[in-house]
Design an enzyme around this catalytic site. Structure first.
Site, mmCIF file in Angstrom:
data_model
loop_
_atom_site.group_PDB
_atom_site.id
_atom_site.type_symbol
_atom_site.label_atom_id
_atom_site.label_comp_id
_atom_site.label_asym_id
_atom_site.label_seq_id
_atom_site.Cartn_x
_atom_site.Cartn_y
_atom_site.Cartn_z
ATOM 1 N N LYS A 197 -1.058 -5.054 -8.430
ATOM 2 C CA LYS A 197 -2.265 -4.276 -8.136
ATOM 3 C C LYS A 197 -3.533 -5.060 -8.489
ATOM 4 O O LYS A 197 -4.548 -4.964 -7.793
ATOM 5 C CB LYS A 197 -2.224 -2.938 -8.876
ATOM 6 C CG LYS A 197 -1.210 -1.956 -8.319
ATOM 7 C CD LYS A 197 -1.426 -1.670 -6.845
ATOM 8 C CE LYS A 197 -0.571 -0.513 -6.344
ATOM 9 N NZ LYS A 197 -0.740 -0.287 -4.890
ATOM 10 N N SER A 221 -4.795 0.667 -8.001
ATOM 11 C CA SER A 221 -4.414 1.547 -9.106
ATOM 12 C C SER A 221 -5.260 1.202 -10.319
ATOM 13 O O SER A 221 -5.737 0.059 -10.446
ATOM 14 C CB SER A 221 -2.934 1.344 -9.447
ATOM 15 O OG SER A 221 -2.588 1.962 -10.667
ATOM 16 N N VAL A 253 6.592 -2.997 5.112
ATOM 17 C CA VAL A 253 5.399 -3.849 5.141
ATOM 18 C C VAL A 253 5.629 -5.207 4.490
ATOM 19 O O VAL A 253 4.839 -6.133 4.678
ATOM 20 C CB VAL A 253 4.187 -3.153 4.482
ATOM 21 C CG1 VAL A 253 3.796 -1.912 5.258
ATOM 22 C CG2 VAL A 253 4.462 -2.827 3.015
ATOM 23 N N TYR A 300 4.024 -4.345 -11.484
ATOM 24 C CA TYR A 300 3.123 -3.381 -10.848
ATOM 25 C C TYR A 300 1.672 -3.661 -11.227
ATOM 26 O O TYR A 300 0.792 -3.738 -10.357
ATOM 27 C CB TYR A 300 3.518 -1.960 -11.246
ATOM 28 C CG TYR A 300 2.694 -0.896 -10.566
ATOM 29 C CD1 TYR A 300 2.878 -0.613 -9.213
ATOM 30 C CD2 TYR A 300 1.733 -0.165 -11.264
ATOM 31 C CE1 TYR A 300 2.125 0.365 -8.572
ATOM 32 C CE2 TYR A 300 0.980 0.805 -10.642
ATOM 33 C CZ TYR A 300 1.177 1.067 -9.295
ATOM 34 O OH TYR A 300 0.423 2.025 -8.656
ATOM 35 N N ALA A 301 1.408 -3.845 -12.519
ATOM 36 C CA ALA A 301 0.051 -4.144 -12.961
ATOM 37 C C ALA A 301 -0.436 -5.451 -12.345
ATOM 38 O O ALA A 301 -1.590 -5.563 -11.899
ATOM 39 C CB ALA A 301 -0.004 -4.233 -14.485
ATOM 40 N N ASN A 345 -1.809 1.552 1.940
ATOM 41 C CA ASN A 345 -1.444 2.477 0.874
ATOM 42 C C ASN A 345 -0.029 2.250 0.354
ATOM 43 O O ASN A 345 0.300 2.664 -0.755
ATOM 44 C CB ASN A 345 -1.572 3.925 1.375
ATOM 45 C CG ASN A 345 -1.037 4.931 0.392
ATOM 46 O OD1 ASN A 345 -1.603 5.153 -0.671
ATOM 47 N ND2 ASN A 345 0.108 5.536 0.726
#
Length: 252
Positions: free
Chosen positions: A161, A143, A62, A157-158, A88
């Site tokens: 998201k 998340s 993606v 990641y934080a 997702n």
């Protein structure tokens, strides 16, 4: 509440395991035509077997805009509509928490490519079809890390998201005039794939107990809990719900 998707075409990314697999199964059992996407060919084949004959698998990164455009065009050509997109695909791409000064450009970008750029590219690709049919549902899987901090300590990641949550709100307003809703599910910690299993084991008994103590219901959730919220957002029952972020985390 009886939710069905007869005659609906669904696209789900990150469908090779975990949340994506369960979401795909949930749509398949509700009579949808399901298109599942992932880079993990073996896992995708397993999901395909579980979902049945109305499901088609697509090997897709993606984070590759050209590949996304080609895949969505192929799906649109085979279907009268594209009714639901579930973004997702995500995760930490095998990384662990490290001090900020140790993070390379590649480490940072790899996580952004799948968690944020992928959601943007997929939404961008389905938008023309959804606009033309004057309807659609986009559901992003974020998340709890996007609303607070990452349990893993992974900065990218934080950040990615949190960015996905901002994208959800922005697209809800941009696409709303065409009756396209955009919503976000923010899961808490769920043991749903090999990565979360490793995270759970790394916590040790003390860390596991502390995690459970901070959950109102004092237990972990299941992939089915996340899929249930996706089913609602994708259904006719959520026709006047857009730009929302719902935490499915057992209560914090």
């Amino acid at each position: 509440m009886n939710i069905t998707f007869d005659g609906k075409t669904i696209i789900i990314t990150g469908a090779a395991h975990g949340f994506g697999r369960n979401i795909a199964q949930s749509f398949a059992t509700r009579n949808a035509t399901v298109h599942i996407c992932d880079v993990n060919e073996a896992g995708l084949e397993e999901t395909l077997k579980l979902c049945g004959s109305k499901t088609t698998a697509h090997i897709l990164d993606v984070g590759n805009r050209t590949a996304v455009q080609e895949t969505v065009a192929k799906i649109a050509a085979s279907s009268d509509t594209i009714d639901v997109l579930v973004n997702n695909a995500g995760g930490v791409r095998g990384q662990v928490g490290r001090p900020i000064e140790e993070i390379s450009e590649s480490d940072w970008q790899t996580i952004f490519d799948v968690n944020l750029s992928g959601a943007f590219f997929m939404s961008q690709a389905v938008a023309p079809t959804m606009k033309a049919q004057k309807s659609g549902r986009i559901v992003n899987i974020s998340s709890g890390a996007g609303l607070g901090i990452s349990l893993t300590g992974i900065q990218a990641y934080a950040s990615a998201k949190a960015g996905q949550i901002g994208l959800t709100r922005q697209l809800a307003h941009e696409l709303g005039p065409w009756n396209i809703t955009v919503n976000n599910v923010a899961p808490g910690f769920v043991r749903s794939n090999p990565t979360t299993e490793r995270q759970w084991e790394a916590m040790g008994e003390e860390g596991q107990a502390k995690l459970l103590q901070n959950i109102a219901l004092k237990r972990l959730g299941k992939p089915e809990d996340i899929a249930a919220m996706v089913m609602f957002f994708a259904s006719d029952f959520a026709g006047w719900v857009s730009g929302q972020v719902i935490s499915v985390d057992g209560g914090k």
